[in-house]
Design a protein around this motif. Sequence first.
Motif, PDB file in Angstrom:
ATOM      1  N   GLN A   1      53.630  16.238  44.576  1.00 21.39           N
ATOM      2  CA  GLN A   1      53.851  14.897  45.122  1.00 21.39           C
ATOM      3  C   GLN A   1      55.338  14.561  45.194  1.00 21.39           C
ATOM      4  OE1 GLN A   1      51.888  15.590  42.573  1.00 21.39           O
ATOM      5  NE2 GLN A   1      49.778  15.035  43.141  1.00 21.39           N
ATOM      6  N   LEU A   2      56.162  15.248  44.377  1.00 22.59           N
ATOM      7  CA  LEU A   2      57.598  14.980  44.377  1.00 22.59           C
ATOM      8  C   LEU A   2      58.389  16.045  45.156  1.00 22.59           C
ATOM      9  CD1 LEU A   2      58.052  13.877  40.663  1.00 22.59           C
ATOM     10  CD2 LEU A   2      57.777  12.438  42.699  1.00 22.59           C
ATOM     11  N   ASN A   3      57.704  16.832  45.910  1.00 28.49           N
ATOM     12  CA  ASN A   3      58.362  17.866  46.726  1.00 28.49           C
ATOM     13  C   ASN A   3      58.843  17.195  48.000  1.00 28.49           C
ATOM     14  OD1 ASN A   3      59.321  20.167  47.921  1.00 28.49           O
ATOM     15  ND2 ASN A   3      57.314  21.110  48.211  1.00 28.49           N
ATOM     16  N   PHE A   4      60.062  16.621  47.944  1.00 24.95           N
ATOM     17  CA  PHE A   4      60.594  15.891  49.084  1.00 24.95           C
ATOM     18  C   PHE A   4      60.987  16.809  50.239  1.00 24.95           C
ATOM     19  CE2 PHE A   4      61.402  13.118  45.425  1.00 24.95           C
ATOM     20  CZ  PHE A   4      60.752  11.980  45.840  1.00 24.95           C
ATOM     21  N   GLY A   5      60.934  18.091  50.010  1.00 25.92           N
ATOM     22  CA  GLY A   5      61.209  19.023  51.108  1.00 25.92           C
ATOM     23  C   GLY A   5      60.042  19.136  52.055  1.00 25.92           C
ATOM     24  N   HIS A   6      58.897  18.759  51.611  1.00 24.81           N
ATOM     25  CA  HIS A   6      57.709  18.829  52.454  1.00 24.81           C
ATOM     26  C   HIS A   6      57.716  17.616  53.384  1.00 24.81           C
ATOM     27  CE1 HIS A   6      53.529  19.136  53.681  1.00 24.81           C
ATOM     28  NE2 HIS A   6      53.555  20.394  53.193  1.00 24.81           N
ATOM     29  N   PRO A   7      57.517  17.807  54.691  1.00 24.29           N
ATOM     30  CA  PRO A   7      57.616  16.668  55.620  1.00 24.29           C
ATOM     31  C   PRO A   7      56.513  15.628  55.426  1.00 24.29           C
ATOM     32  CG  PRO A   7      56.879  18.641  56.754  1.00 24.29           C
ATOM     33  CD  PRO A   7      57.264  19.078  55.370  1.00 24.29           C
ATOM     34  N   LEU A   8      55.363  15.994  54.860  1.00 27.01           N
ATOM     35  CA  LEU A   8      54.288  15.010  54.685  1.00 27.01           C
ATOM     36  C   LEU A   8      54.558  14.032  53.554  1.00 27.01           C
ATOM     37  CD1 LEU A   8      51.124  17.269  55.223  1.00 27.01           C
ATOM     38  CD2 LEU A   8      52.175  15.658  56.817  1.00 27.01           C
TER      39      LEU A   8
END
Length: 202
Positions: free
Chosen positions: A38-45
């Motif tokens: 949920q904190l993977n800000f690299g993922h666009p979603l």
Amino acid sequence: MRKGIALAAVLGLALLGEPALAQVAAENPGATGGGMPQLNFGHPLVIAQVVWLLIIFGLLYITMDQVALPRVASVLEERRRRIGGDLEAAQAAKGRADEALAEHRSATAKARSEGQAAIAEAVARAQAEAAQRSEELNARLNAQIEQAERRIAAARDSAMGALRQVSADTAEAMVSRLVGGGTDRAAVERAVDGELAARGRA
């Protein structure tokens, strides 16, 4: 006005947060947020989810502020008004009941006093009438007694007169028979009167 400002602030945060989150994701392409996807800000979603979260939160806040909470407040206000009205009506009814009870007690006390006064007046009137009738009856009885006493005295005097006459005649006849001659009528009557006086019959 305040609600419009709140909505604009939510939308502004959403629009401002999106480039910041994109920049963080670009600077840290391999960041996993400590193992939390949920904190993977690299993922666009993730950025889209945060933006939609802010938008949905803002819409929910506006809906609650404009629709749900005013209805709840109006229900609470209506209930408060109704309870207040019921309390006022109850207080008014209690006041009327207290007044009616006081009037009832006053009327009862007045009726009791009037009844006692009427009874006392009737008793006094009956006693006065009874005393008057008793006096009238005593007067009639006394008059009848006096008349009877006069009749008795007259009858006694008449009887005594007849007794004196009979006694004098009898004594005169007996003396004439004993002495064999005439008798003194006046002496016989005096003797009879003396004997009657001695016997207490004259």
